[in-house]
Design an enzyme around this catalytic site. Sequence first.
Site, PDB file in Angstrom:
ATOM      1  N   GLY A 297      -3.782  10.707  -9.100  1.00 16.16           N
ATOM      2  CA  GLY A 297      -5.301   9.932  -8.404  1.00 16.16           C
ATOM      3  C   GLY A 297      -6.153   9.856 -10.501  1.00 16.16           C
TER       4      GLY A 297
ATOM      5  N   CYS B  55       2.100  13.786 -11.841  1.00 13.82           N
ATOM      6  CA  CYS B  55       1.151  13.479 -11.896  1.00 13.82           C
ATOM      7  C   CYS B  55      -0.579  14.227 -11.803  1.00 13.82           C
ATOM      8  CB  CYS B  55       0.663  11.791 -12.820  1.00 13.82           C
ATOM      9  SG  CYS B  55      -0.550  10.864 -14.431  1.00 13.82           S
ATOM     10  N   TYR B  56      -0.713  13.460 -11.186  1.00 13.05           N
ATOM     11  CA  TYR B  56      -2.202  14.589 -11.161  1.00 13.05           C
ATOM     12  C   TYR B  56      -1.394  15.403  -9.654  1.00 13.05           C
ATOM     13  CZ  TYR B  56      -7.186  15.932  -9.285  1.00 13.05           C
ATOM     14  OH  TYR B  56      -8.038  16.575  -8.769  1.00 13.05           O
TER      15      TYR B  56
ATOM     16  N   HIS C 148       5.805   8.701 -13.358  1.00 11.37           N
ATOM     17  CA  HIS C 148       4.810   8.088 -12.416  1.00 11.37           C
ATOM     18  C   HIS C 148       6.915   7.421 -11.626  1.00 11.37           C
ATOM     19  CE1 HIS C 148       0.814   8.088 -11.800  1.00 11.37           C
ATOM     20  NE2 HIS C 148       0.955   8.363 -12.539  1.00 11.37           N
TER      21      HIS C 148
ATOM     22  N   GLU D  45       7.192   6.566  -8.908  1.00  7.74           N
ATOM     23  CA  GLU D  45       7.363   5.275  -8.058  1.00  7.74           C
ATOM     24  C   GLU D  45       7.503   4.266  -7.964  1.00  7.74           C
ATOM     25  OE1 GLU D  45       3.168   6.638  -8.521  1.00  7.74           O
ATOM     26  OE2 GLU D  45       5.106   7.592  -9.260  1.00  7.74           O
TER      27      GLU D  45
ATOM     28  N   SER E  63      -1.289 -19.183   8.700  1.00  7.10           N
ATOM     29  CA  SER E  63      -1.382 -19.602   6.888  1.00  7.10           C
ATOM     30  C   SER E  63      -0.321 -20.773   6.131  1.00  7.10           C
ATOM     31  CB  SER E  63      -2.046 -18.614   5.482  1.00  7.10           C
ATOM     32  OG  SER E  63      -0.412 -18.379   5.076  1.00  7.10           O
TER      33      SER E  63
ATOM     34  N   GLY F 111       2.769 -18.785   4.681  1.00 11.15           N
ATOM     35  CA  GLY F 111       3.221 -17.714   3.610  1.00 11.15           C
ATOM     36  C   GLY F 111       3.718 -17.151   4.479  1.00 11.15           C
ATOM     37  N   VAL F 112       4.617 -16.625   4.085  1.00  8.53           N
ATOM     38  CA  VAL F 112       5.244 -14.971   4.241  1.00  8.53           C
ATOM     39  C   VAL F 112       4.537 -13.814   5.652  1.00  8.53           C
ATOM     40  CG1 VAL F 112       7.224 -13.476   3.897  1.00  8.53           C
ATOM     41  CG2 VAL F 112       7.173 -15.736   2.267  1.00  8.53           C
ATOM     42  N   ASP F 113       3.775 -13.668   4.539  1.00  8.81           N
ATOM     43  CA  ASP F 113       3.488 -12.521   5.605  1.00  8.81           C
ATOM     44  C   ASP F 113       2.874 -13.277   7.142  1.00  8.81           C
ATOM     45  OD1 ASP F 113       3.576 -11.090   3.589  1.00  8.81           O
ATOM     46  OD2 ASP F 113       1.678 -11.625   2.878  1.00  8.81           O
ATOM     47  N   SER F 114       1.956 -14.066   7.169  1.00 15.34           N
ATOM     48  CA  SER F 114       1.398 -14.974   8.395  1.00 15.34           C
ATOM     49  C   SER F 114       2.493 -15.442   9.117  1.00 15.34           C
ATOM     50  CB  SER F 114       0.035 -15.409   8.410  1.00 15.34           C
ATOM     51  OG  SER F 114       1.061 -16.412   7.618  1.00 15.34           O
TER      52      SER F 114
ATOM     53  N   LYS G  78       5.557  -6.584   0.268  1.00 19.98           N
ATOM     54  CA  LYS G  78       6.085  -7.337   0.043  1.00 19.98           C
ATOM     55  C   LYS G  78       7.528  -8.049   0.876  1.00 19.98           C
ATOM     56  CE  LYS G  78       3.951 -10.796  -0.448  1.00 19.98           C
ATOM     57  NZ  LYS G  78       2.934 -12.431   0.623  1.00 19.98           N
TER      58      LYS G  78
END
Length: 517
Positions: free
Chosen positions: A58, A85-86, A173, A175, A227, A229-232, A373
């Site tokens: 955080g 971390c935090y 971190h 992650e 669009s 793209g990959v996402d849509s 992604k």
Amino acid sequence: MAKAGSETVVVVDFGSQLVQLIARRVRSQNVFCRIVTSSASAQEIAAHNPVGIIFSGGPRSCHEDDAPRPDEKIFELGIPILGICYGSQVVCHMFGGRVEGASSRQYGHTIVHVTDRGNPLVHSLPDSFRAWMSHGDTIYHLPEGMKQSADTETAPNAIVYWPEKRFYGVQFHPEVVHTDVGDSVFHNFLYEICGCSGDWKMADFIETTVNKVREVVGDSRVVLGLSGGVDSSVTAMLLAKAIGSQLSCIFVNNGLLRLKEEQEVQRNFSGKFGLDFHYVDAADRFLHALAGVTDPEVKRKRIGHLFIEIFDEEASRIQNVKFLAQGTLYPDVIESVAAHGGPTAKIKSHHNVGGLPEKMNLKLVEPLRELFKDEVREVGVKLGLPEHLVWRHPFPGPGLAVRILGEVTKERCDMLRKADDIFITEIKAAGLYREIWQAFVVLLPVNAVGVMGDERTYENAVVLRAVESRDGMTADWFRMPQEVLNRISNRIINEVKGINRVAYDISSKPPATIEWE
């Protein structure tokens, strides 16, 4: 999102920009993960029946009076806790340890040295490893009963554990991909400490999301902003699986697309996959809305508002439309708003998140909203999306508007389109496209002096940007071969009228972002 009976890990969000990245790492270990706010009570957390709990990092200092703190009764649940971390600092502070501002803040790579093998969190870790730090405070003294497992030159308690309370903490971190042993840290916590069996798979996401969409949508129609793209594209395939003919895909040519992209999208989707495909040419409307605008936040919001306006207009021509679907991903959400109600700091608005108007005629459906992604690509593969669509580089919803610094005009768009096409063409020709997460050209709002044919020029400068990443939350600049850069620069300067200088961006995320605006 989880199937019935799946093991669950709860992540308590203390405002980290990387909180969903933690969830991503857990899911990559085949364990379902749910995020709650830092104000969640022990009772609320216990209701999820978790096998483990993770306290995120955080932006605050844990010794500030109003800093977020976990419910102390969480430690009475007997459930293993990993503090990052935090999340590690705040536990030390709450139970009598000393956490103070370090003499110098620590950001970036550092070497961690394991000092005590009694902690199961470090069982498979090497004696020394490279980790990613991002903190200004340091744990100097531990509470009674807590033990040190590793240190660095500036962090004496880089890894700690407290057997009595089943607490395990790391100052770095795990992650982020820049920590070499990140996957091992999560594996040790999930499997050695929490006893997970790994019973959650991405196929579960598809099944549960399809069922949820059917439940929410009912017999209404949904329009999707496609669009190409990959996402849509993945969103289109997922919704088609869920509601079939109730889906209408609307592709809007906003005049901010890459070279010949409007033709490519129509070729890929019109009459394909059983989709109801609509094409809208609104280039002039978008360019008019952006005339004279230089502030990137204003650009994004104007684009977002106009997209919704156009979708509303198109939806009014289709009967029984009540929902607007978007390919929003979690990096979009976490950079635009305080995710999950937590204290996350806003970085920028995305046209399909922070740029949306407060009042809309259509309700939103965003089935990919909690994915990254790489997870979206995995879903696309499982749904049968063609490989050339699955592996397209990300392209921002506002398009070239946020890659043209300063005012957006048709002339500047055309110039950038040509330069960008040369960049991508040469990357593909060199066999580097799949090695790069994202590559594009940025048009700067400055002119540079040059010499062409023994004459002085005063023309535009552009910057090439290419990065490596796994999820878009962190990224490092791609080490482009010099001969490839040389070929790209020569072609752009020689073939794109109005550009006489090419630079290469070698900044990472953080501290920079991938896009320039």
